[in-house]
Design a protein around this motif. Structure first.
Motif, PDB file in Angstrom:
ATOM      1  N   PRO A 103       0.356  -0.564   0.482  1.00  0.00           N
ATOM      2  CA  PRO A 103       1.202   0.569   0.871  1.00  0.00           C
ATOM      3  C   PRO A 103       0.417   1.876   0.864  1.00  0.00           C
ATOM      4  O   PRO A 103      -0.383   2.134  -0.033  1.00  0.00           O
ATOM      5  CB  PRO A 103       2.296   0.570  -0.198  1.00  0.00           C
ATOM      6  N   ASN A 104       0.649   2.688   1.875  1.00  0.00           N
ATOM      7  CA  ASN A 104       0.002   3.996   1.891  1.00  0.00           C
ATOM      8  C   ASN A 104       0.777   4.963   0.983  1.00  0.00           C
ATOM      9  O   ASN A 104       1.925   4.694   0.611  1.00  0.00           O
ATOM     10  CB  ASN A 104      -0.137   4.514   3.325  1.00  0.00           C
ATOM     11  N   PRO A 105       0.180   6.089   0.606  1.00  0.00           N
ATOM     12  CA  PRO A 105       0.805   6.966  -0.391  1.00  0.00           C
ATOM     13  C   PRO A 105       1.788   7.988   0.177  1.00  0.00           C
ATOM     14  O   PRO A 105       2.152   8.930  -0.528  1.00  0.00           O
ATOM     15  CB  PRO A 105      -0.407   7.677  -1.006  1.00  0.00           C
ATOM     16  N   TYR A 106       2.255   7.792   1.413  1.00  0.00           N
ATOM     17  CA  TYR A 106       3.089   8.807   2.059  1.00  0.00           C
ATOM     18  C   TYR A 106       4.487   8.277   2.376  1.00  0.00           C
ATOM     19  O   TYR A 106       5.055   8.581   3.421  1.00  0.00           O
ATOM     20  CB  TYR A 106       2.411   9.291   3.342  1.00  0.00           C
ATOM     21  N   LEU A 107       5.058   7.500   1.473  1.00  0.00           N
ATOM     22  CA  LEU A 107       6.321   6.819   1.741  1.00  0.00           C
ATOM     23  C   LEU A 107       7.435   7.314   0.823  1.00  0.00           C
ATOM     24  O   LEU A 107       7.262   7.397  -0.392  1.00  0.00           O
ATOM     25  CB  LEU A 107       6.151   5.306   1.565  1.00  0.00           C
TER      26      LEU A 107
ATOM     27  N   SER B 147      10.147   2.493   0.643  1.00  0.00           N
ATOM     28  CA  SER B 147       9.105   1.480   0.798  1.00  0.00           C
ATOM     29  C   SER B 147       9.637   0.121   0.372  1.00  0.00           C
ATOM     30  O   SER B 147      10.317   0.004  -0.654  1.00  0.00           O
ATOM     31  CB  SER B 147       7.886   1.848  -0.051  1.00  0.00           C
ATOM     32  N   LEU B 148       9.346  -0.881   1.175  1.00  0.00           N
ATOM     33  CA  LEU B 148       9.711  -2.254   0.839  1.00  0.00           C
ATOM     34  C   LEU B 148       8.612  -3.167   1.361  1.00  0.00           C
ATOM     35  O   LEU B 148       8.175  -3.030   2.505  1.00  0.00           O
ATOM     36  CB  LEU B 148      11.053  -2.632   1.469  1.00  0.00           C
ATOM     37  N   THR B 149       8.170  -4.085   0.520  1.00  0.00           N
ATOM     38  CA  THR B 149       7.128  -5.031   0.909  1.00  0.00           C
ATOM     39  C   THR B 149       7.742  -6.405   1.127  1.00  0.00           C
ATOM     40  O   THR B 149       8.453  -6.924   0.261  1.00  0.00           O
ATOM     41  CB  THR B 149       6.029  -5.105  -0.161  1.00  0.00           C
ATOM     42  N   PHE B 150       7.471  -6.973   2.291  1.00  0.00           N
ATOM     43  CA  PHE B 150       8.024  -8.266   2.683  1.00  0.00           C
ATOM     44  C   PHE B 150       6.987  -9.370   2.492  1.00  0.00           C
ATOM     45  O   PHE B 150       5.783  -9.135   2.548  1.00  0.00           O
ATOM     46  CB  PHE B 150       8.434  -8.234   4.162  1.00  0.00           C
TER      47      PHE B 150
ATOM     48  N   GLY C 154       8.258   2.917   5.064  1.00  0.00           N
ATOM     49  CA  GLY C 154       7.249   1.893   5.296  1.00  0.00           C
ATOM     50  C   GLY C 154       7.746   0.515   4.928  1.00  0.00           C
ATOM     51  O   GLY C 154       8.199   0.298   3.800  1.00  0.00           O
ATOM     52  N   PHE C 155       7.684  -0.407   5.879  1.00  0.00           N
ATOM     53  CA  PHE C 155       8.023  -1.807   5.634  1.00  0.00           C
ATOM     54  C   PHE C 155       6.724  -2.601   5.646  1.00  0.00           C
ATOM     55  O   PHE C 155       6.222  -2.998   6.702  1.00  0.00           O
ATOM     56  CB  PHE C 155       9.002  -2.322   6.692  1.00  0.00           C
ATOM     57  N   ASN C 156       6.200  -2.829   4.460  1.00  0.00           N
ATOM     58  CA  ASN C 156       4.884  -3.436   4.315  1.00  0.00           C
ATOM     59  C   ASN C 156       4.988  -4.960   4.343  1.00  0.00           C
ATOM     60  O   ASN C 156       6.079  -5.524   4.390  1.00  0.00           O
ATOM     61  CB  ASN C 156       4.255  -2.959   3.002  1.00  0.00           C
TER      62      ASN C 156
ATOM     63  N   THR D 213       7.202   2.844   9.764  1.00  0.00           N
ATOM     64  CA  THR D 213       5.971   2.134  10.117  1.00  0.00           C
ATOM     65  C   THR D 213       5.882   0.851   9.299  1.00  0.00           C
ATOM     66  O   THR D 213       6.756   0.548   8.491  1.00  0.00           O
ATOM     67  CB  THR D 213       4.706   2.977   9.826  1.00  0.00           C
ATOM     68  N   GLY D 214       4.762   0.150   9.492  1.00  0.00           N
ATOM     69  CA  GLY D 214       4.474  -1.016   8.676  1.00  0.00           C
ATOM     70  C   GLY D 214       3.980  -0.687   7.289  1.00  0.00           C
ATOM     71  O   GLY D 214       3.672  -1.593   6.506  1.00  0.00           O
ATOM     72  N   GLY D 215       3.904   0.610   6.966  1.00  0.00           N
ATOM     73  CA  GLY D 215       3.646   1.030   5.599  1.00  0.00           C
ATOM     74  C   GLY D 215       2.221   0.902   5.110  1.00  0.00           C
ATOM     75  O   GLY D 215       1.939   1.202   3.949  1.00  0.00           O
ATOM     76  N   GLY D 216       1.310   0.474   5.982  1.00  0.00           N
ATOM     77  CA  GLY D 216      -0.064   0.259   5.563  1.00  0.00           C
ATOM     78  C   GLY D 216      -0.973   1.413   5.931  1.00  0.00           C
ATOM     79  O   GLY D 216      -0.533   2.546   6.129  1.00  0.00           O
ATOM     80  N   PRO D 217      -2.282   1.143   6.044  1.00  0.00           N
ATOM     81  CA  PRO D 217      -3.258   2.180   6.377  1.00  0.00           C
ATOM     82  C   PRO D 217      -3.337   2.425   7.883  1.00  0.00           C
ATOM     83  O   PRO D 217      -2.526   1.922   8.662  1.00  0.00           O
ATOM     84  CB  PRO D 217      -4.562   1.590   5.839  1.00  0.00           C
ATOM     85  N   GLY D 218      -4.330   3.202   8.295  1.00  0.00           N
ATOM     86  CA  GLY D 218      -4.590   3.418   9.710  1.00  0.00           C
ATOM     87  C   GLY D 218      -3.497   4.215  10.393  1.00  0.00           C
ATOM     88  O   GLY D 218      -3.037   5.248   9.896  1.00  0.00           O
TER      89      GLY D 218
END
Length: 234
Positions: free
Chosen positions: A110-114, A117-120, A99-101, A76-81
């Motif tokens: 970032p959500n806590p279920y990853l 995880s990588l933030t772009f 999650g790719f944030n 996913t996009g690694g965020g909320p919702g």
């Protein structure tokens, strides 16, 4: 923000050399993150703004769980919702959650279920990883970002830039008017071909969502070229 400066028309290449190097590095890090996914993966899109008590969140969580229980990774996009819901479901199912944030001035952390995880910093690098990692896209209700990701995927498939893979819209009521516009305007006006409609599936059935993705994967339809590049692709 960095992108605002990069995308200004007056910025010249010689002024952007360090930015170009950083963008290349971001792509490299993204590809390395995708390399860590050791199983087939589905990418799930949807709004960052839906709450835990909504049917959309519940269904996205169930979708993530079902894919995980079948041995799939969930990206996913690694965020909320919706993103959080699908990642959370992947963890519920004992699967791999990715999650790719994206760095934004608001809304997204970032959500806590990853597990991975990588933030772009740049949307274009991030969206490349969504496609590279995926054997299919599942699109839940969302806003501009979700629709952008949907139509980019359809364009890549339609123009033969990627091999065919399933793109599934979850929510006939939510996406009904969009599909009506595609059929009533784009198709009727000759902006797309009738076979382009076959690139999209729409359903309210999570079992069908899972079966469409798995069936394509098992038939290796993603290894078959999409339709040839067509004059009406744009």
């Amino acid at each position: 923000m960095e992108d605002r400066r990069i995308l200004r028309a007056e910025e010249k290449t010689e002024d952007l050399e360090s930015d170009i190097a950083l963008i290349a590095q971001e792509f490299r890090e993204g590809f390395q993150a995708v390399d860590q996914i050791d199983r087939p993966a589905v990418t799930v899109f949807g709004s960052a703004r839906v709450g835990e008590d909504t049917p959309v969140y519940r269904d996205a969580r169930l979708a993530g769980q079902r894919f995980a229980e079948l041995g799939w990774a969930v990206v996913t996009g690694g965020g909320p919702g919706v993103m959080e819901a699908a990642n959370r479901g992947a963890k519920d199912g004992g699967g791999l959650s990715v999650g790719f944030n994206i760095q934004l001035p608001y809304e997204q952390a970032p959500n806590p279920y990853l597990d991975i995880s990588l933030t772009f910093k740049h949307f274009y690098a991030r969206k490349t990883m969504f496609v590279k990692a995926a054997e299919g896209f599942v699109v839940f209700p969302g806003g501009f970002g979700t629709v952008d990701e949907l139509f980019e995927a359809l364009t890549l498939i339609q123009t033969g830039k990627v091999f065919h893979f399933p793109v599934i819209l979850y929510g006939t009521d939510y996406f009904g008017e969009l599909l009506g516009w595609i059929k009533g305007e784009l198709l009727d006006d000759g902006m797309i071909s009738p076979d382009d409609l076959e690139l999209l599936h729409v359903t309210d059935d999570l079992d069908e969502v899972v079966s469409l993705v798995l069936d394509c994967y098992e038939r290796r339809c993603a290894e078959s070229p999409a339709a040839p590049v067509k004059a009406d692709a744009q």
